[in-house]
Design an enzyme around this catalytic site. Structure first.
Site, PDB file in Angstrom:
ATOM      1  N   ARG A  63      -1.609   8.195  64.392  1.00 39.64           N
ATOM      2  CA  ARG A  63      -2.409   8.438  65.598  1.00 39.64           C
ATOM      3  C   ARG A  63      -2.136   7.363  66.644  1.00 39.64           C
ATOM      4  NH1 ARG A  63      -6.137   9.748  61.541  1.00 39.64           N
ATOM      5  NH2 ARG A  63      -6.977  11.878  61.644  1.00 39.64           N
ATOM      6  N   GLU A  98      -5.245 -11.606  54.948  1.00 34.45           N
ATOM      7  CA  GLU A  98      -6.033 -11.632  56.179  1.00 34.45           C
ATOM      8  C   GLU A  98      -7.444 -12.105  55.863  1.00 34.45           C
ATOM      9  OE1 GLU A  98      -5.520  -8.632  59.633  1.00 34.45           O
ATOM     10  OE2 GLU A  98      -7.228  -7.923  58.463  1.00 34.45           O
ATOM     11  N   HIS A 114      -7.260  -9.686  64.390  1.00 31.69           N
ATOM     12  CA  HIS A 114      -7.548  -8.278  64.097  1.00 31.69           C
ATOM     13  C   HIS A 114      -8.533  -7.699  65.116  1.00 31.69           C
ATOM     14  CE1 HIS A 114      -7.442  -5.235  60.552  1.00 31.69           C
ATOM     15  NE2 HIS A 114      -7.630  -4.601  61.689  1.00 31.69           N
ATOM     16  N   ASP A 130      -1.470  -8.993  65.102  1.00 29.07           N
ATOM     17  CA  ASP A 130      -2.923  -8.840  65.077  1.00 29.07           C
ATOM     18  C   ASP A 130      -3.420  -8.658  63.656  1.00 29.07           C
ATOM     19  OD1 ASP A 130      -5.456  -8.555  66.521  1.00 29.07           O
ATOM     20  OD2 ASP A 130      -5.423  -6.492  65.777  1.00 29.07           O
ATOM     21  N   ALA A 138      -0.761  -2.752  62.707  1.00 29.49           N
ATOM     22  CA  ALA A 138      -1.028  -1.748  61.677  1.00 29.49           C
ATOM     23  C   ALA A 138      -1.633  -2.404  60.443  1.00 29.49           C
ATOM     24  CB  ALA A 138       0.250  -0.991  61.345  1.00 29.49           C
ATOM     25  N   ARG A 139      -0.800  -2.858  59.541  1.00 32.91           N
ATOM     26  CA  ARG A 139      -1.234  -3.545  58.323  1.00 32.91           C
ATOM     27  C   ARG A 139      -0.302  -4.714  58.064  1.00 32.91           C
ATOM     28  NH1 ARG A 139      -5.162  -1.066  59.134  1.00 32.91           N
ATOM     29  NH2 ARG A 139      -6.355   0.319  57.733  1.00 32.91           N
TER      30      ARG A 139
END
Length: 335
Positions: free
Chosen positions: A165, A274, A293, A269, A245-246
């Site tokens: 998306r 994390e 993030h 990000d 994304a990841r």
């Protein structure tokens, strides 16, 4: 008065007024019988259990407890879960779909700010803004000559990895600019890429040919370290990696080696782990830009998630189909 289905919030309580500000909450209460003071942060709470027994619609969000078989046994009338956030993988179990519960997600609404953040970072990286900022801070003077030879977004090549998306929305946002955009995604064919208006490339070719590589693939076992030492070495000198994304998509040890060489830059990000440990070299590398993030919905953007749930709820109650329905088969290919 028409029947109002019984609903309940299942999320962190502090998020309810953020996701549903006053006007949205008022509209929600017109549509369903919901108590904003009773929020399911723990399905073991006796008051929550009593409400759950009558609940037809769960309005979920960040912090939703896991909806396993035991919880669903306590909610025999549950017919829909409307998620006011992105992925449902953190709390959704196969039992939801096995029992025919409809599931909807506001992932599409959350994709927009991520795509906007990514667009901003691509354009800023193209102008070499981060390095210019550092030089200006250090030298306290403009460099000789006002034209920076490495900067510019005219015909810069942007490689989008993943037609998620976010990836698809980013392609739309990039369209008005003088950029050459390409896509790599094993689940998209030439016709699908043509419909998006971009050429489809193998991942290696995209890495070799792009000035900016931006990641929008899901974090799955198959995509772990999608960009490892070999893939990062394919990136051209002076190129920039953007990851919203990841963190698991990138081998951070290999990335640190490339960044230390000064050959490429990165805007991250998301990281793995994390948050990063305090001694991570990524904090100190001048060609690494880290943000905590924040690409997803923040501040007033969170209300867009609630608006999406309201729209889905209206469709559900009118007998229409959910626009953002999540099927069990979607989970393996989503974040």
């Amino acid at each position: 008065m028409p029947h109002r289905p019984v609903a309940m919030f299942a999320m962190t309580a502090e998020n309810v007024p953020r996701v549903f500000p006053a006007e949205a909450l008022a509209r929600l209460r017109e549509l369903v019988d919901v108590d904003p003071a009773l929020v399911a942060e723990d399905f073991g709470d006796p008051r929550v259990r009593a409400r759950l027994a009558r609940t037809e619609i769960l309005i979920t969000g960040w912090g939703c407890p896991v909806l396993d078989a035991a919880v669903l046994d306590a909610a025999p009338g549950l017919r829909a879960v409307l998620h006011a956030a992105g992925s449902v993988k953190g709390f959704g179990t196969p039992a939801l779909w096995d029992r025919g519960v409809l599931v909807s997600s506001a992932a599409a609404a959350n994709a927009l700010p991520v795509a906007e953040y990514t667009l901003a970072m691509i354009l800023l990286a193209g102008k070499d803004v981060f390095a210019c900022r550092d030089r200006l801070r250090e030298e306290r003077a403009f460099p000789r000559g006002r034209v920076h030879p490495r900067a510019g977004n005219f015909r810069r090549r942007v490689g989008v990895v993943g037609a998620s998306r976010v990836g698809r929305r980013l392609v739309e946002l990039l369209a008005p600019f003088d950029l050459e955009v390409s896509l790599a995604d094993p689940y998209v064919d030439e016709a699908g890429a043509a419909a998006l208006g971009v050429p489809l490339l193998p991942l290696d070719a995209l890495l070799v040919g792009s000035d900016v590589v931006t990641l929008h693939a899901p974090g799955t076992p198959e995509t772990r370290h999608l960009l490892g030492r070999r893939e990062l070495a394919l990136m051209r000198d002076g190129s920039v990696l953007v990851n919203t994304a990841r963190g698991s998509l990138v081998d951070h040890g290999a990335l640190v080696r490339e960044l230390r060489s000064g050959r490429i830059g990165a805007v991250l990000d998301v990281t793995d782990p994390e948050p990063l440990p305090a001694d991570s070299p990524l904090f100190d590398l001048p060609n690494a830009v880290l943000t905590p993030h924040v690409a997803g919905s923040q501040g007033n953007e969170v209300a867009r998630l609630g608006a999406t749930v309201l729209s889905e709820l209206e469709r559900l109650l009118s007998g229409g189909g959910l626009e953002f329905r999540v099927e069990a088969t979607d989970l393996a290919r989503t974040a």
